[in-house]
Design an enzyme around this catalytic site. Structure first.
Site, short mmCIF file in Angstrom:
data_model
loop_
_atom_site.label_atom_id
_atom_site.label_comp_id
_atom_site.label_asym_id
_atom_site.label_seq_id
_atom_site.Cartn_x
_atom_site.Cartn_y
_atom_site.Cartn_z
N PRO A 2 0.80 -1.22 0.00
CA PRO A 2 0.00 0.00 0.00
C PRO A 2 0.83 1.27 0.00
O PRO A 2 1.42 1.64 1.01
CB PRO A 2 -0.83 -0.12 1.29
N GLU A 3 0.89 1.90 -1.15
CA GLU A 3 1.49 3.22 -1.26
C GLU A 3 0.35 4.20 -1.43
O GLU A 3 -0.81 3.83 -1.27
CB GLU A 3 2.47 3.26 -2.44
N LYS A 59 0.47 7.95 2.88
CA LYS A 59 -0.07 6.62 3.14
C LYS A 59 -0.94 6.59 4.39
O LYS A 59 -1.31 5.52 4.87
CB LYS A 59 1.09 5.61 3.29
N HIS A 94 -7.57 -12.93 7.92
CA HIS A 94 -6.68 -11.91 8.47
C HIS A 94 -7.37 -10.58 8.78
O HIS A 94 -6.69 -9.57 8.92
CB HIS A 94 -5.48 -11.66 7.56
N ARG A 113 0.18 -9.35 8.04
CA ARG A 113 1.50 -9.42 8.69
C ARG A 113 1.58 -8.62 9.98
O ARG A 113 2.66 -8.42 10.51
CB ARG A 113 2.56 -8.93 7.72
N ARG A 152 19.31 17.29 1.29
CA ARG A 152 19.72 15.95 1.69
C ARG A 152 20.93 15.47 0.91
O ARG A 152 21.05 15.70 -0.29
CB ARG A 152 18.56 14.97 1.50
N ARG A 256 17.27 -1.45 -0.31
CA ARG A 256 16.04 -1.75 -1.03
C ARG A 256 16.31 -2.15 -2.47
O ARG A 256 17.14 -1.51 -3.13
CB ARG A 256 15.08 -0.55 -1.01
#
Length: 267
Positions: A2-3, A59, A94, A113, A152, A256
């Site tokens: 889920p983004e 999100k 679930h 999860r 950054r 990632r």
DNA sequence: TAACCTGTTCACGC
DNA sequence: GGCGTGAACAGGTT
């Protein structure tokens, strides 16, 4: 995964299915892990209340409750989902948190999860501020994005995944944005030009809007999306760059899995 | 079967 | 404090 587009799809789902119905109960299979607030406190606020509106930032999903100024908060972790069903139907697998409505329907928050979280807040803005969540990817201005990226000194891919840069980008969207903007994922964020950040801004809006249009059903995304090159667990070496047909390469950035075109995306 | 992936947080070291 | 790395969480997928 889920983004932003999935969470927007869930928001619309609740908006369409679960508004203006009186809540009679909530059950939770593992409250200590899944709930951010005390279960009995949440029950006091939820019971007799209704969902009246929805709001999403990145999100993060907020559902307005009719009681006082409370909002229900949901985060879908890596595998969360929602399913609205009738009490005569079998509870979805679930569905560890279930909201009960007086009309015989229920809303199951599916947490395969247990990485998902549900809570309450009376101030979503303060809640997001505390979590250092930046502006939503669909709302942020080009100049604000540049400002957040420019300070950054990490690989741009990692900076895009950081929710304090811009809210809503996850792993595959970051790769697709950078491929479309033709920027190497390991290029240091503070070395990007304004023109490059503008390309990121434009690609980000396009990819997210396209994905919302298909309700985050990845198979329906345009063929030139890099997402189709992802092996989802194992490198898919057969895939070509949608732009130049060069073989897509898989590396790791910030731990990632990262897919990119070595010809279009150079440092 | 065992390794890998996902989003986020946190601990640790530089 | 910034940054990098890696662990942890749980289970579906391969």
């Amino acid at each position: 995964m889920p983004e932003l587009p999935e969470v927007e799809t869930y928001r619309r789902y609740i908006q369409a299915a679960a508004l203006e119905q009186t809540i009679t109960n909530m059950t939770c299979e593992d409250p200590r892990k899944l709930l951010l607030n005390d279960e009995s406190e949440m029950l006091d606020i939820l019971r007799g209340s209704q969902f009246t509106a929805t709001k999403r930032v990145g999100k993060h999903l907020f559902i307005r409750l009719s009681k006082d100024n409370w909002w229900l908060y949901m985060h879908f972790g890596m595998s969360g989902d929602l399913h609205y069903f009738h009490e005569d139907e079998e509870t979805p697998r679930h569905a560890r948190i279930v909201f009960y409505f007086s009309n015989g329907y229920r809303l199951g928050f599916i947490c395969p999860r247990k990485f998902e979280r549900v809570g309450i807040t009376d101030n979503p803005t303060a809640f997001l501020l505390k979590k250092k969540i930046a502006e939503d990817a669909l709302d942020i201005s080009n100049s604000a994005l540049f400002k957040n990226i420019n300070k950054r000194k990490m690989p741009i891919k990692s900076v895009l995944l950081d929710q304090s840069t811009v809210a809503g980008i996850g792993n595959w969207i970051a790769d697709d944005v950078l491929n479309r903007a033709k920027i190497h994922p390991e290029k240091l964020a503070n070395q990007l030009t304004e023109k490059e950040v503008t390309a990121i801004h434009k690609a980000m809006q396009f990819i997210i809007n396209q994905t919302i249009t298909v309700e985050a059903n990845y198979k329906l995304l345009p063929e030139d999306f890099l997402i189709h090159a992802r092996g989802w667990g194992r490198a898919n070496t057969e895939t070509k760059c949608p732009n130049c047909k060069t073989d897509i390469v898989m590396i790791r950035v910030g731990g990632r899995a990262t897919y990119f075109c070595p010809k279009c995306q150079v440092i």
